[in-house]
Design a protein around this motif. Structure first.
Motif, short mmCIF file in Angstrom:
data_model
loop_
_atom_site.label_atom_id
_atom_site.label_comp_id
_atom_site.label_asym_id
_atom_site.label_seq_id
_atom_site.Cartn_x
_atom_site.Cartn_y
_atom_site.Cartn_z
N ARG A 76 -27.70 17.53 37.10
CA ARG A 76 -28.35 16.64 38.06
C ARG A 76 -28.13 15.21 37.60
NH1 ARG A 76 -27.80 20.62 39.98
NH2 ARG A 76 -29.26 22.27 40.53
N GLY A 77 -27.18 14.53 38.19
CA GLY A 77 -26.89 13.17 37.80
C GLY A 77 -26.03 13.13 36.54
N ASP A 285 -37.85 17.02 33.02
CA ASP A 285 -36.59 17.39 33.66
C ASP A 285 -35.84 18.48 32.88
OD1 ASP A 285 -37.08 15.56 35.65
OD2 ASP A 285 -35.96 13.95 34.66
N LEU A 295 -37.44 18.32 38.17
CA LEU A 295 -36.16 18.90 38.56
C LEU A 295 -35.48 19.26 37.25
CD1 LEU A 295 -33.96 16.52 37.76
CD2 LEU A 295 -34.64 15.59 39.96
N ASN A 296 -34.37 19.96 37.32
CA ASN A 296 -33.70 20.31 36.08
C ASN A 296 -32.48 19.42 35.86
OD1 ASN A 296 -31.47 22.15 34.55
ND2 ASN A 296 -33.52 22.39 33.74
N ALA A 297 -32.47 18.72 34.74
CA ALA A 297 -31.36 17.85 34.41
C ALA A 297 -30.44 18.46 33.36
CB ALA A 297 -31.88 16.49 33.93
N ILE A 379 -32.58 21.74 43.17
CA ILE A 379 -33.06 20.98 42.02
C ILE A 379 -33.46 21.89 40.87
CG2 ILE A 379 -33.84 19.06 43.44
CD1 ILE A 379 -36.72 20.09 43.10
N SER A 381 -32.58 24.91 37.94
CA SER A 381 -31.54 24.95 36.93
C SER A 381 -30.21 25.43 37.51
CB SER A 381 -31.95 25.87 35.78
OG SER A 381 -30.85 26.14 34.95
N PRO A 382 -29.12 24.72 37.23
CA PRO A 382 -27.80 25.14 37.72
C PRO A 382 -27.20 26.30 36.91
CG PRO A 382 -27.58 23.14 36.44
CD PRO A 382 -29.06 23.41 36.56
#
Length: 547
Positions: A76-77, A285, A295-297, A379, A381-382
């Motif tokens: 995320r980002g 995050d 959200l998960n970063a 948002i 975890s990927p």
């Protein structure tokens, strides 16, 4: 627990730093607080030194660092450019290079100013002054260690530069910088107190043991194995240079009630939001959304999860391991549970109640919300994994605001550095194993003799065991990227797909999520490029190969 006051910074110092913060290294003006009218009291000198402590690093670097490696993925980002660095999609203009270069040299500048001017404080106790100088030399050495680790040859600056001087500096050979760091750490250790001699009000300051441990790490990164052994043996089983031991609980090691425990050698100091302004919120995050995450970063990868052994000491999938791909988190190294959140994880809440975390698509009984289920582009975890390590149960519920210190060096690292050095020297036998890896595994929760006893394996397999032990012990603590670079395996583990849990398309990579495609060019990526903007200002700064 009481910490030394890192929030207290003199007005003159703040003004000086606000001026220099707007400039590049080579444009930094003379700082106002170098004038004789500033250096009049011990408190003022201490304010400058405390500023140097705040410049050691920051929580953003700490929590994003693992995503530079194969242990985690920033999906995320691109905070701190961790995603760009891991994927290999960057050049010399990347913001992280410019900011980290500046941050280290800003910290070095503060240390140089302190060391050049502290003797003006004539009324200071001589012993205290010697200790404070040693702290500044340690911090300066820390910055140079990271600079030469990332960039190789870097300018070695031992005094506060004028503008004209700064415009003419060039890069110093890495070997010379390393030699400087080692000598500085020796000098610092001579004047630093042992950890048990620190007053409660000074806990968190640099100690003799920290200087020796950092020297061992510098030597480790240079593959100077015999020297690593020498430094580690100053700390293992001895008290002359400090008293250290593994903390009995791996989970408890990272909890706020156990700050400054027997294992902590050097950490970043923070204060709870209710006490001071130096706190952080990055964990919001990293945590599951169902327990308050935003959200998960940064998400742990399947590659990290696969690295954790079974309780019988075998690797997942190895013959006789008992590993079940359909029930993959059972009978695993307990450090997995204290580090990574996986499907059906039992999350312990601050009131000690348990909340089950559902990450598998369609599994959450609450299908109206299904907070943590994996979904491409969401948002959540990927990778289907979240982080548990460094969760602070006392953090503010709204944003996970925490003052929990972040450990940079701990005694387990001394033991594993020693084990690795002995292994590389062909001297890792049962006696060394029994005072290094065995107690680390026992502390983690292993009880099976096959996991605890010295393995009868060949040299190459023993190397793999020692390296994997570092990975499991220090996962999500930011060390993995340095290990894969110094072992020269980054071009292997950072080329190809980083994966997530088995929630992906059937028939593609065994059903494991393809989270991120990465590239690593061994011809140039083992060194970062010198920041483009720095070279534009100062043409004496040459560039690294391939950039």
């Amino acid at each position: 627990m009481k910490k030394f006051n890192i929030n207290k910074i003199g007005v003159a110092l703040l003004l000086a730093l606000s001026l220099s913060a707007c400039k590049k290294l080579d444009l930094a003006p003379e700082n106002r607080f170098t004038d004789a009218n500033y250096w009049t009291t011990t408190d003022k000198a201490n304010n400058v030194l405390n500023t140097a402590y705040t410049q050691i690093s920051n929580s953003g670097y700490f929590f994003s660092q693992e995503a530079l490696s194969d242990n985690a993925y920033m999906g995320r980002g691109d905070a701190f450019n961790a995603a760009s660095l891991a994927a290999g999609t960057y050049d010399a203009s990347l913001g992280r290079f410019k900011s980290e270069w500046y941050d280290h040299y800003n910290g070095i500048k503060t240390c140089n100013i302190f060391l050049e001017n502290v003797d003006r404080v004539t009324a200071m106790d001589a012993g205290l002054k010697a200790r404070m100088k040693a702290e500044a030399r340690f911090i300066r050495a820390w910055h140079y260690f990271l600079l030469e680790t990332w960039w190789g040859d870097v300018p070695l600056i031992e005094k506060d530069l004028t503008i004209d001087e700064a415009k003419t500096i060039s890069r110093t050979p890495k070997a010379q910088v390393v030699d400087f760091v080692l000598k500085e750490l020796d000098a610092a250790a001579a004047d630093l107190p042992v950890n048990t001699a620190l007053a409660d009000a000074d806990r968190g300051r640099v100690t003799k043991g920290a200087a020796i441990a950092l020297k061992a790490r510098v030597l480790l990164y240079e593959s100077r194995w015999a020297d690593v052994v020498t430094e580690c043996e100053k700390l293992i089983g001895k008290t002359d240079n400090g008293t250290y031991a593994l903390f009995p609980s791996y989970e408890g090691l990272f909890l706020p009630q156990n700050e400054y425990n027997s294992e902590v050698m050097f950490d970043l100091q923070y204060l709870p939001p209710s006490v001071g302004s130096r706190s952080y919120t990055e964990f919001r995050d990293l945590a599951p959304l169902s327990v308050g995450g935003r959200l998960n970063a940064v998400a742990p990868t399947q590659e990290l999860v696969d690295s954790y052994l079974m309780l019988n000491g075998k690797k997942p999938g190895e013959s006789g391991s008992g590993y079940d791909e359909n029930n993959p988190y059972v009978d695993r190294d307990p450090r997995l549970t204290y580090t990574v959140v996986y499907h059906l994880y039992k999350w312990k809440k601050p009131d000690n109640s348990i909340q089950t975390i559902y990450t598998k698509p369609g599994s959450d009984p609450d299908q109206e919300h299904h907070f943590d289920e994996y979904a491409p582009g969401a948002i959540t975890s990927p990778t289907g994994y979240y982080t548990r390590k460094y969760y602070d149960p006392t953090s503010t519920p709204a944003d996970f605001g925490s003052g929990l210190n972040l450990i940079l060096i701990r005694y387990a690292d001394v033991l594993l550095m020693y084990a690795e050095a002995k292994m590389e020297l062909g001297q890792l036998d049962a006696s060394v194993w029994d005072k290094t890896i065995k107690p680390i595994r026992a502390r983690a929760g292993f009880t099976n003799a096959a996991a605890l006893n010295f393995p009868a394996v060949g040299a190459s397999e023993l190397r793999e065991i020692v390296r994997n032990e570092r990975r499991s012990e220090f996962a999500m603590e930011g060390l993995r990227i340095f290990d894969i670079r110094r072992w020269k395996i980054a071009d292997d583990v950072l080329n190809g797909w980083a994966h997530g849990a088995k929630f992906g398309a059937a028939g593609v990579d065994g059903g494991y999520i393809r989270a991120n495609l990465r590239t690593f060019d061994a011809s140039k990526n083992y060194l970062w490029p010198i920041p483009r903007d720095e070279r534009a200002i100062n043409p004496n700064l040459t560039q690294n190969p391939g950039w």
